[in-house]
Motif scaffolding. Sequence first.
Motif, short mmCIF file in Angstrom:
data_model
loop_
_atom_site.label_atom_id
_atom_site.label_comp_id
_atom_site.label_asym_id
_atom_site.label_seq_id
_atom_site.Cartn_x
_atom_site.Cartn_y
_atom_site.Cartn_z
N GLU A 311 38.80 45.40 62.97
CA GLU A 311 39.12 44.59 61.79
C GLU A 311 38.37 45.07 60.56
OE1 GLU A 311 40.15 40.34 64.04
OE2 GLU A 311 38.09 40.80 63.41
N ILE A 312 37.14 45.48 60.73
CA ILE A 312 36.38 46.03 59.60
C ILE A 312 37.09 47.25 59.04
CG2 ILE A 312 34.24 47.23 58.96
CD1 ILE A 312 32.76 45.33 60.86
N ARG A 313 37.54 48.13 59.93
CA ARG A 313 38.24 49.34 59.47
C ARG A 313 39.58 48.99 58.81
NH1 ARG A 313 35.76 51.50 64.24
NH2 ARG A 313 37.52 50.79 65.53
N LEU A 314 40.25 47.98 59.33
CA LEU A 314 41.54 47.58 58.76
C LEU A 314 41.37 47.10 57.32
CD1 LEU A 314 44.60 46.75 59.20
CD2 LEU A 314 43.70 44.47 59.77
N VAL A 315 40.37 46.29 57.08
CA VAL A 315 40.19 45.67 55.76
C VAL A 315 39.55 46.63 54.77
CG1 VAL A 315 39.10 43.76 54.52
CG2 VAL A 315 40.06 43.37 56.81
N LYS A 316 38.58 47.40 55.22
CA LYS A 316 37.85 48.29 54.32
C LYS A 316 38.80 49.30 53.66
CE LYS A 316 35.32 51.67 55.90
NZ LYS A 316 34.26 52.47 56.54
N GLY A 317 38.73 49.39 52.36
CA GLY A 317 39.56 50.35 51.63
C GLY A 317 41.00 49.93 51.43
N SER A 318 41.32 48.65 51.70
CA SER A 318 42.72 48.21 51.55
C SER A 318 43.00 47.82 50.09
CB SER A 318 43.00 47.04 52.50
OG SER A 318 42.12 45.95 52.26
N PHE A 319 42.91 48.79 49.21
CA PHE A 319 43.15 48.55 47.79
C PHE A 319 43.53 49.84 47.09
CE2 PHE A 319 38.80 50.05 47.94
CZ PHE A 319 38.65 50.79 46.78
N ASP A 320 44.28 49.69 46.01
CA ASP A 320 44.56 50.80 45.11
C ASP A 320 43.95 50.56 43.73
OD1 ASP A 320 46.19 52.37 46.90
OD2 ASP A 320 47.74 50.83 46.67
N TYR A 321 43.49 49.35 43.50
CA TYR A 321 42.78 48.99 42.27
C TYR A 321 42.03 47.70 42.55
CZ TYR A 321 46.71 45.74 41.75
OH TYR A 321 47.64 44.76 41.98
N TYR A 322 41.13 47.32 41.64
CA TYR A 322 40.39 46.08 41.78
C TYR A 322 41.04 45.05 40.88
CZ TYR A 322 36.20 43.17 42.50
OH TYR A 322 35.33 42.18 42.86
N GLY A 323 41.68 44.03 41.48
CA GLY A 323 42.31 42.96 40.71
C GLY A 323 41.31 41.86 40.42
N LEU A 324 41.10 41.55 39.13
CA LEU A 324 40.05 40.61 38.73
C LEU A 324 40.63 39.49 37.87
CD1 LEU A 324 37.05 39.78 38.37
CD2 LEU A 324 36.99 41.31 36.38
N ASN A 325 40.50 38.25 38.37
CA ASN A 325 40.75 37.06 37.56
C ASN A 325 39.41 36.56 37.06
OD1 ASN A 325 43.35 37.34 38.53
ND2 ASN A 325 43.44 35.35 39.52
N HIS A 326 39.27 36.40 35.75
CA HIS A 326 37.99 35.93 35.21
C HIS A 326 38.23 34.97 34.07
CE1 HIS A 326 33.85 35.87 33.78
NE2 HIS A 326 34.34 36.02 32.57
N TYR A 327 37.45 33.87 34.06
CA TYR A 327 37.57 32.87 33.01
C TYR A 327 36.23 32.43 32.43
CZ TYR A 327 42.44 32.21 34.40
OH TYR A 327 43.77 32.41 34.68
N THR A 328 35.18 32.34 33.26
CA THR A 328 34.01 31.58 32.84
C THR A 328 32.73 32.11 33.48
OG1 THR A 328 33.22 29.29 32.54
CG2 THR A 328 34.20 29.85 34.68
N SER A 329 31.60 31.49 33.12
CA SER A 329 30.28 31.90 33.60
C SER A 329 29.48 30.67 34.02
CB SER A 329 29.51 32.64 32.50
OG SER A 329 30.16 33.81 32.08
N ARG A 330 28.43 30.91 34.81
CA ARG A 330 27.50 29.86 35.19
C ARG A 330 26.08 30.42 35.29
NH1 ARG A 330 31.28 27.29 34.08
NH2 ARG A 330 32.15 25.44 35.10
N VAL A 331 25.12 29.52 35.09
CA VAL A 331 23.70 29.79 35.32
C VAL A 331 23.35 29.19 36.68
CG1 VAL A 331 21.36 29.30 34.53
CG2 VAL A 331 23.18 29.76 32.86
N VAL A 332 22.60 29.93 37.48
CA VAL A 332 22.30 29.53 38.85
C VAL A 332 20.81 29.24 39.00
CG1 VAL A 332 22.49 30.15 41.29
CG2 VAL A 332 24.15 31.05 39.64
N ARG A 333 20.49 28.17 39.70
CA ARG A 333 19.12 27.84 40.08
C ARG A 333 19.14 27.28 41.50
NH1 ARG A 333 18.72 22.41 40.23
NH2 ARG A 333 20.04 21.18 38.81
N ALA A 334 17.97 27.23 42.11
CA ALA A 334 17.85 26.62 43.43
C ALA A 334 18.04 25.11 43.30
CB ALA A 334 16.50 26.94 44.04
N ALA A 335 18.80 24.55 44.21
CA ALA A 335 19.05 23.11 44.17
C ALA A 335 17.82 22.33 44.62
CB ALA A 335 20.23 22.76 45.06
#
Length: 500
Positions: A311-335
Amino acid sequence: MYLLAVVGVLAVTVTSESVTSLRFPPGFQFGVATSAYQIEGGWNASDKGESIWDRMIHSRPESIYDRSNADVACDSYHLWEEDLRLVQDMGVDFYRFSISWPRLLPHGFSNKVSEDGRRYYSAIIDGLLERGISPMVTLYHWDLPQRLQELGGWTNPLIVDWFADYARVAFSLFADRVHTWITINEPGTICDVSYRGFLAPGVKDHEVGALLCTKHVLLAHATAYRVYQKEFKPKYHGEVSIANQESWFEPKTDMDLEITLLAREYLFGRYSHPIFSATGGWPPALQRYMADKSKREGFSRSRLPAFTQDEIRLVKGSFDYYGLNHYTSRVVRAAVPGEPLQYMMQGIEEVEAALETRPHWGAAAASWLKVNPQGLRRLLQLIKQQYGDVKILITENGYSDTGAQLQDRDRVQYYRDYLEQVLLAMNEDAVRVVGYTAWSLLDNFEWVAGYTSRFGLYAVDFSSPLRPRAARASARFYAGVARAGARSVAPAHNTTRAIQ
């Protein structure tokens, strides 16, 4: 009521400087996007099958903020030619739309293909090509056939084969004319939000269900990708990938760097590392964390299901480009222990992180969308750092308002600022971004927000049975950017190959 208008007809104020300052290099592609369930309507037209969204909204209308539905939506099932005219008037290179799985395969399985569904999508594809616009097709944008959900949906491992069968049907019908494909849109939303009960199918099982979904979505994508590579790419030479939604995460303080890295891996790396990394499989830090946490919780094995080596071999490299949906940002801290952690980005509580925003970031109508243009550049840098000089196609980026005004200056500013950051990433950081997709062509049914949040370059009057469209200022602005780029491209539109 809105008057029917197209870009170029509406008088808006867009300075030439705001457009010409966003001059992209030759070959860069601009597009607009929609999804089937959000715009088509015709929910039971012809022999279309029921989807999980049809079932949830009709049985639980209170799950939608304004108690609306998508039975008609933009009525693009009937007004698709009007929509194609709008796309053409904008002068963009491609139109990203999705196929409704239950419209093409009414029962979810490949034994019955709807002739009306086939005809509908074929007409859209042909209509785009006749107008010099490349079709970009998403196979799955959240509208799972209800019959498959009743068999377990994305938690049933057999869905890997069911999705591959569906993909093969779509490729067989349309791959001669479609050369850029997205298998699955936002797997993180499908698994992490849906399996907390917020989106269809409304199942609440984040401990196990969301993580089973994650594995099966990745295997389904990869299997469909391999089907195309083996059976269709030698003849049609198209490109296939997945579209991941990723926000920019930055630590609140230097002390929060470790938790930020873990949060990134859980929400985003879980869907990117198995496909795009050199090693494949789960992100190692996340795999260790989930194994230790599951043991502390009394589970006999990690809740993050293991991949086999095959399964690792099946999934790895299964792309011809990187598709990116992006809208927003966040700041992260420990809860803080005991702190309630409820976010649109469901799943963050799994790694005990809290999300915040900066006071100076702008806000859109959608409560989750905070405006931080620099976050997109930083995210593009990070993708290159993690996965090398991969070709990146921005498959969604956009801004929501209430739709009250056609002079949508805030949306214009959003697009201008985010596009500027894309250019900076390309010119100063040598990130290989090849295209940009504005979300969305039209106001549409915005899932649980109903019609309270509008992303459209074109407004839609949902109070009228005619569903008239009207151009916003952002439509004219984006058209100007696309046309400025097109002047340096020869030919302006490429309808015979994938985005390069």
